[in-house]
Structures are given as structure tokens and as C-alpha cells.
Design a protein around this motif. Structure first.
Motif, PDB file in Angstrom:
ATOM      1  N   LEU A 287       0.824  -1.210   0.000  1.00 38.18           N
ATOM      2  CA  LEU A 287       0.000   0.000   0.000  1.00 38.18           C
ATOM      3  C   LEU A 287       0.857   1.259   0.000  1.00 38.18           C
ATOM      4  CD1 LEU A 287      -2.790  -1.074   2.514  1.00 38.18           C
ATOM      5  CD2 LEU A 287      -2.971  -0.881   0.030  1.00 38.18           C
ATOM      6  N   SER A 288       1.953   1.226   0.748  1.00 34.87           N
ATOM      7  CA  SER A 288       2.863   2.367   0.752  1.00 34.87           C
ATOM      8  C   SER A 288       3.398   2.624  -0.651  1.00 34.87           C
ATOM      9  CB  SER A 288       4.027   2.115   1.729  1.00 34.87           C
ATOM     10  OG  SER A 288       4.962   3.179   1.693  1.00 34.87           O
ATOM     11  N   GLY A 289       3.709   1.535  -1.350  1.00 33.91           N
ATOM     12  CA  GLY A 289       4.187   1.672  -2.725  1.00 33.91           C
ATOM     13  C   GLY A 289       3.145   2.284  -3.642  1.00 33.91           C
ATOM     14  N   LEU A 290       1.871   1.950  -3.428  1.00 33.02           N
ATOM     15  CA  LEU A 290       0.796   2.538  -4.228  1.00 33.02           C
ATOM     16  C   LEU A 290       0.673   4.028  -3.966  1.00 33.02           C
ATOM     17  CD1 LEU A 290      -2.015  -0.176  -4.000  1.00 33.02           C
ATOM     18  CD2 LEU A 290      -0.561   0.366  -5.953  1.00 33.02           C
ATOM     19  N   TYR A 291       0.785   4.418  -2.710  1.00 33.47           N
ATOM     20  CA  TYR A 291       0.757   5.848  -2.369  1.00 33.47           C
ATOM     21  C   TYR A 291       1.894   6.580  -3.078  1.00 33.47           C
ATOM     22  CZ  TYR A 291      -2.785   6.121   1.357  1.00 33.47           C
ATOM     23  OH  TYR A 291      -3.959   6.153   2.054  1.00 33.47           O
ATOM     24  N   LEU A 292       3.071   5.980  -3.045  1.00 30.59           N
ATOM     25  CA  LEU A 292       4.237   6.583  -3.679  1.00 30.59           C
ATOM     26  C   LEU A 292       4.025   6.714  -5.183  1.00 30.59           C
ATOM     27  CD1 LEU A 292       7.137   7.621  -3.484  1.00 30.59           C
ATOM     28  CD2 LEU A 292       7.924   5.252  -3.573  1.00 30.59           C
ATOM     29  N   GLN A 293       3.475   5.667  -5.789  1.00 28.22           N
ATOM     30  CA  GLN A 293       3.228   5.690  -7.223  1.00 28.22           C
ATOM     31  C   GLN A 293       2.197   6.755  -7.588  1.00 28.22           C
ATOM     32  OE1 GLN A 293       4.920   3.764  -9.600  1.00 28.22           O
ATOM     33  NE2 GLN A 293       3.967   5.313 -10.899  1.00 28.22           N
ATOM     34  N   ASN A 294       1.175   6.906  -6.772  1.00 30.86           N
ATOM     35  CA  ASN A 294       0.147   7.923  -7.025  1.00 30.86           C
ATOM     36  C   ASN A 294       0.726   9.333  -6.958  1.00 30.86           C
ATOM     37  OD1 ASN A 294      -1.857   6.032  -7.420  1.00 30.86           O
ATOM     38  ND2 ASN A 294      -2.564   6.084  -5.298  1.00 30.86           N
ATOM     39  N   LEU A 295       1.641   9.559  -6.025  1.00 30.60           N
ATOM     40  CA  LEU A 295       2.302  10.864  -5.946  1.00 30.60           C
ATOM     41  C   LEU A 295       3.127  11.125  -7.205  1.00 30.60           C
ATOM     42  CD1 LEU A 295       3.528  10.898  -2.230  1.00 30.60           C
ATOM     43  CD2 LEU A 295       1.826  12.433  -3.234  1.00 30.60           C
ATOM     44  N   THR A 296       3.870  10.112  -7.631  1.00 33.85           N
ATOM     45  CA  THR A 296       4.695  10.251  -8.825  1.00 33.85           C
ATOM     46  C   THR A 296       3.840  10.525 -10.060  1.00 33.85           C
ATOM     47  OG1 THR A 296       6.357   8.746  -7.896  1.00 33.85           O
ATOM     48  CG2 THR A 296       6.408   9.096 -10.271  1.00 33.85           C
ATOM     49  N   ASN A 297       2.756   9.790 -10.195  1.00 33.12           N
ATOM     50  CA  ASN A 297       1.869   9.962 -11.348  1.00 33.12           C
ATOM     51  C   ASN A 297       1.246  11.350 -11.382  1.00 33.12           C
ATOM     52  OD1 ASN A 297       2.407   7.329 -12.050  1.00 33.12           O
ATOM     53  ND2 ASN A 297       0.480   6.498 -11.280  1.00 33.12           N
ATOM     54  N   ALA A 298       1.035  11.942 -10.201  1.00 31.44           N
ATOM     55  CA  ALA A 298       0.437  13.276 -10.138  1.00 31.44           C
ATOM     56  C   ALA A 298       1.468  14.389 -10.358  1.00 31.44           C
ATOM     57  CB  ALA A 298      -0.250  13.477  -8.787  1.00 31.44           C
ATOM     58  N   GLY A 299       2.746  14.026 -10.411  1.00 28.57           N
ATOM     59  CA  GLY A 299       3.785  15.022 -10.615  1.00 28.57           C
ATOM     60  C   GLY A 299       4.257  15.702  -9.352  1.00 28.57           C
ATOM     61  N   VAL A 300       3.992  15.084  -8.200  1.00 23.21           N
ATOM     62  CA  VAL A 300       4.430  15.637  -6.918  1.00 23.21           C
ATOM     63  C   VAL A 300       5.872  15.210  -6.657  1.00 23.21           C
ATOM     64  CG1 VAL A 300       4.024  15.679  -4.425  1.00 23.21           C
ATOM     65  CG2 VAL A 300       2.079  15.574  -6.009  1.00 23.21           C
ATOM     66  N   GLU A 301       6.711  16.147  -6.226  1.00 24.23           N
ATOM     67  CA  GLU A 301       8.109  15.842  -5.919  1.00 24.23           C
ATOM     68  C   GLU A 301       8.215  15.434  -4.454  1.00 24.23           C
ATOM     69  OE1 GLU A 301      12.591  17.751  -6.549  1.00 24.23           O
ATOM     70  OE2 GLU A 301      10.799  18.925  -7.050  1.00 24.23           O
ATOM     71  N   LEU A 302       8.749  14.258  -4.214  1.00 21.23           N
ATOM     72  CA  LEU A 302       8.865  13.721  -2.864  1.00 21.23           C
ATOM     73  C   LEU A 302      10.270  13.910  -2.328  1.00 21.23           C
ATOM     74  CD1 LEU A 302       7.932  11.974  -0.399  1.00 21.23           C
ATOM     75  CD2 LEU A 302       8.609   9.965  -1.760  1.00 21.23           C
ATOM     76  N   PHE A 303      10.361  14.412  -1.080  1.00 22.59           N
ATOM     77  CA  PHE A 303      11.627  14.497  -0.353  1.00 22.59           C
ATOM     78  C   PHE A 303      11.506  13.616   0.885  1.00 22.59           C
ATOM     79  CE2 PHE A 303      11.416  18.417  -2.770  1.00 22.59           C
ATOM     80  CZ  PHE A 303      12.698  18.523  -3.291  1.00 22.59           C
TER      81      PHE A 303
END
Length: 461
Positions: A95-111
Motif C-alpha cells: 500500500l505504501s508503494g501505491l501511495y508513492l506511485q500515485n504521488l509520482t503519477n500526479a507530478g508531486v516531488e517527494l523528499f
């Protein structure tokens, strides 16, 4: 006007923070999100998701006993904690991986770093040492488990976060507290065969729920083997041989246990974040003080979720995040209505509740009709299972509006979702009664309770 690196920086990648970041990015905003632990937040990583999976596992022991009444023999059943623990953690990681993928797909930059405010528009990434500036900042850091530091030996106990990762299942556990977490972990441990004791300072567990709900759950937990000690607290935890603990209570009782679980509340994650330096006002409990639009005392800094200490539920954090984006990025001022939010406790038996309790309704000066029904579900009769279902409705005498619905029993959390629609819509008891029952179900009782068990006489006009 100063140029910033981002339109929005979200601090905290839990349910509320991730939803806000994704939706804001979809409006065309340049968005960054920071997370110092792992994407997913409390619910996904160390809260409702892994907890409910453990609850599912704990229900099998009763299901195997019930099966005999239906002709099934399951004497071969064995339980392995390591298998369950690792399976749950694998699902959490997925599930954590899905959250991460959703952020990436939306164009959000993760730090993946801890963020601290250095001024009203700037955060510092602690490990990286980098500074990021933003036009708007959203605090979505959630909360953490609380330990009473003044209690001698408190460090010998664990919290719910630790419980998901136990190397071995204890044979005896003492749980300090009487809220959601205490009731749910008592259900988990006892269902998995652990000798379980709840120690609670109040007179009855599940403070804040309707008094009939509290009495019903406490009696049924006790019937199923959970030892519940009310009116007492833990005074000290002392080490014994073989990693066992001696727990001394304020009533002078002493209990030996393998583990002590602290379930005495949660605290907003606002410490050492630089919020005060940025001018953000905190409440007495250390939560971010916000208005109805989730704005803090600094207008461009907002907060959603448990860090605001309003209604600390995952769906509420998500709805607050949606309202925040509508307000700040879609020019549609939106305030989430915190009234009549349904909640569930995945205890044994489980609870579903929405709207006012009887006590809260009376405190508002309402004249009430109380409808209540207690019965054994059909499934439990052949099984010889003594667990009963409780259904209760709080109705306003003057308007006939259903003010609250409270259910304890199998599938209560599932049933309450639909009941919440009716309560939120302010439907009357007469409208409930016009609805045809679905038979045979437990839920049909909600539209069949024809006579109140108590009725306040309406005050003269």
C-alpha cells in the motif's frame, strides 16, 4: 512579489497530506511533499490498516468454535504469529508503494527527509541540509503514541506501533487505556490466545460513546475472557526474569505479564518543527490551531488531519485535504463539516456509531425518544455463540429527526456507513419506518424498532 520554489509544500505523507498534494498538483500547481519515515502515514503503516488485518486474524478462533454448530470439525487449526506478522507487513509495504506511485503519477516531488520551518515560507530538510520555499505550506504530520513518562518503568512497555512488529506473541499482556486502541488490541490479543487484561482509569471503557454501547462492549469483552480492571492506573512496571514484567496498579494489585501495551492516547506531531518560530499558534494540547478552512494563525500555512486534533479519523483527514485544495487552489472556499461523522471500533463485538449519544443529546436540552433492541443474530444461534447485537436510535421528540444511531455487533461498522447517510440527511424516524426491511438480516432491526423504550414528555408550548 517573491518567487518561491513551489506553490505548495506538504509536510507529512499520510492520508491527508498525500490527498492534498495529489489534488493540488492536478490543478497545475508545483507541489512538493516531505516525509521523514515512509509514505503512507499512521493509517496505512501503523494504524487502521494493519490493525484491522490483525482483527480479522483474531476472529478465526471464534469462527472455528462457531463452525462446530454448523457441522464443521476444525480441530487441526494452528496459529503462527510470524506468518501473520510478515503477511501484514507485506501488505503495508504494498500500500505504501501505491501511495508513492500515485504521488509520482500526479507530478508531486517527494523528499524523504524531515522538514522544519525556518520562516513562514521556508522549510529546511534536516538530513540533506537543503532549503525549500513555497507560497503555501500544509502541515499534515499526524500524531504519535503517548507514553506517561512519569510512570516508573514505562519504557518497559510497548505502544501500538511496536505491537505490529513483535518478534513473538506474548502469553500474557496488560493493556493500559480504555479507548479505541485498547479495545481493539484487547480483541486482537485475546482472539489470538493471549491472556489479556485491560487497566483503565475510568469507570467504563470507550469514553465518548453512548453509555449503552460502552456497557455492552465491556460486558462482552469480559464474557469472552478479557479481564477488565476499571478505576485504576499503572503505577509502576518492574522487570522480572525471562523478560517478564511485574505491573503494579494504583489499587495495589500486581500482575505479571510478558508485555505491557500503552494505549493511553496520541499526541499531535508538532514538536521541533519550527512552527512557533513561523508564527503558527498551537493549542494547549500542542495541535495546530486552525479555522473552519484549516488555516492556521499564519494565513498561507494550513493544517489537516490528526495534527489539528479535531476529529482524528483517516476519512476526516482526507475530506479536510479535499476542502483545503478546493479553497486554496480552486477558488471555492470549502469548510468540511465535522458534525455527524461516523466512526467504528473494531473490537469484539465491533461498534458503529454516528450522530449524538443519548447523553450528548440530553446535554443539548433535547426531548428524546429512545429506541433500543438487543438480540442474538441468527448466525450465532446454531453456533451457540452468546454474543448479542445492540441497536439504538436517538430521536428528537419535537422534530422526529434521528439524531444518532449506535450499533454493537457483527457487521456494525459496515451497517453504520449507510445509517450515516440518513443521519447526515436529517431524516425522521417516520422516514426510516417507511423503509421496507431486508429479511433475514440484523440491519432490518433499524427499520423495525416501532416502540420507544423511553419517551420524554415534550415541554408545553
Amino acid at each position: 512579489m517573491p518567487q518561491h520554489d513551489y506553490d505548495l509544500i506538504v509536510i507529512g505523507a499520510g492520508s491527508g497530506g498525500v490527498r492534498a498534494a495529489r489534488l493540488a498538483a492536478k490543478t497545475g500547481a508545483k507541489v512538493a511533499i516531505t516525509e521523514q519515515v515512509q509514505v503512507g502515514g499512521t493509517c496505512v503503516l501503523r494504524g487502521c490498516v494493519p490493525k484491522k488485518l490483525l482483527v480479522y486474524a483474531s476472529e478465526y478462533s471464534q469462527a472455528f468454535r462457531d463452525a462446530k454448530g454448523f457441522g464443521w470439525t476444525v480441530d487441526w487449526a494452528r496459529f503462527d504469529w510470524t506468518t501473520l506478522r510478515d503477511s501484514v507487513q507485506a501488505e503495508v509495504s504494498r500500500l505504501s508503494g501505491l501511495y508513492l506511485q500515485n504521488l509520482t503519477n500526479a507530478g508531486v516531488e517527494l523528499f524523504e527527509d524531515r522538514a522544519v520551518l525556518t520562516d513562514p515560507h521556508t522549510v529546511r530538510l534536516v538530513r540533506e541540509g537543503r532549503y525549500l520555499s513555497s507560497d503555501k505550506i500544509l502541515i499534515a504530520t499526524g500524531g504519535h503514541t503517548y507514553r506517561p513518562e512519569e510512570t516508573p518503568g514505562q519504557e518497559l512497555g510497548i505502544t501500538s506501533t511496536d505491537a505490529f512488529l513483535l518478534k513473538d506473541l506474548p502469553s500474557r499482556v496488560v493493556i493500559a487505556g480504555g479507548g479505541f486502541i485498547a479495545a481493539e488490541f484487547a480483541t486482537i490479543f485475546s482472539g489470538l490466545g493471549v491472556e489479556t487484561t485491560i487497566v483503565y482509569r475510568g469507570e467504563r471503557i470507550l469514553r465518548g460513546f453512548d453509555h449503552d454501547v460502552r456497557a455492552h462492549v465491556q460486558a462482552d469483552l469480559a464474557r469472552s475472557g478479557v479481564n477488565i480492571i476499571c478505576g485504576s492506573t499503572i503505577d509502576e512496571i518492574a522487570p522480572l526474569a525471562a523478560d517478564r514484567k511485574l505491573v503494579t496498579l494504583s489499587n495495589s494489585m500486581r500482575i505479571e505479564a510478558d508485555q505491557v501495551l500503552w494505549a493511553v492516547g496520541r499526541v499531535p506531531n508538532t514538536m521541533n518543527m519550527g512552527l512557533e518560530a513561523a508564527g503558527v499558534r498551537l493549542t494547549e494540547r500542542g495541535a495546530v490551531a486552525v479555522d473552519e478552512y484549516s488555516r492556521s494563525s499564519v494565513p498561507h500555512i494550513s493544517a489537516v488531519g490528526d495534527v489539528t486534533d479535531r476529529v482524528n479519523l483517516t476519512p476526516v483527514a482526507i475530506r479536510e485535504a479535499m476542502a483545503y485544495v478546493a479553497t486554496e487552489f480552486l477558488s471555492t472556499p470549502t469548510a468540511f463539516d465535522h458534525a455527524d461523522v461516523a466512526s467504528a471500533v473494531f473490537s469484539r463485538p465491533p461498534v458503529g456509531a454516528v450522530g449524538l449519544t443519548e447523553e450528548a443529546a440530553r446535554a443539548k436540552g433535547r426531548k428524546l425518544k429512545i429506541f433500543r433492541s438487543t438480540f442474538r443474530p441468527m448466525k450465532h444461534i446454531l453456533a451457540g455463540n452468546e454474543q448479542k447485537t445492540l441497536m439504538k436510535m436517538i430521536v428528537d421528540v419535537k422534530t422526529d429527526q434521528v439524531l444518532g444511531v449506535h450499533i454493537v455487533g457483527a457487521d456494525a461498522p459496515e451497517i453504520i456507513q449507510v445509517a450515516a447517510v440518513a443521519v447526515k440527511a436529517k431524516l425522521t424516524k417516520a422516514q426510516w419506518d417507511l423503509t421496507c426491511a431486508v429479511h433475514p438480516t440484523a440491519a432490518e432491526e433499524l427499520v423495525l424498532m416501532g416502540e420507544p423504550v423511553s419517551h420524554d414528555n415534550e415541554a408545553p408550548a
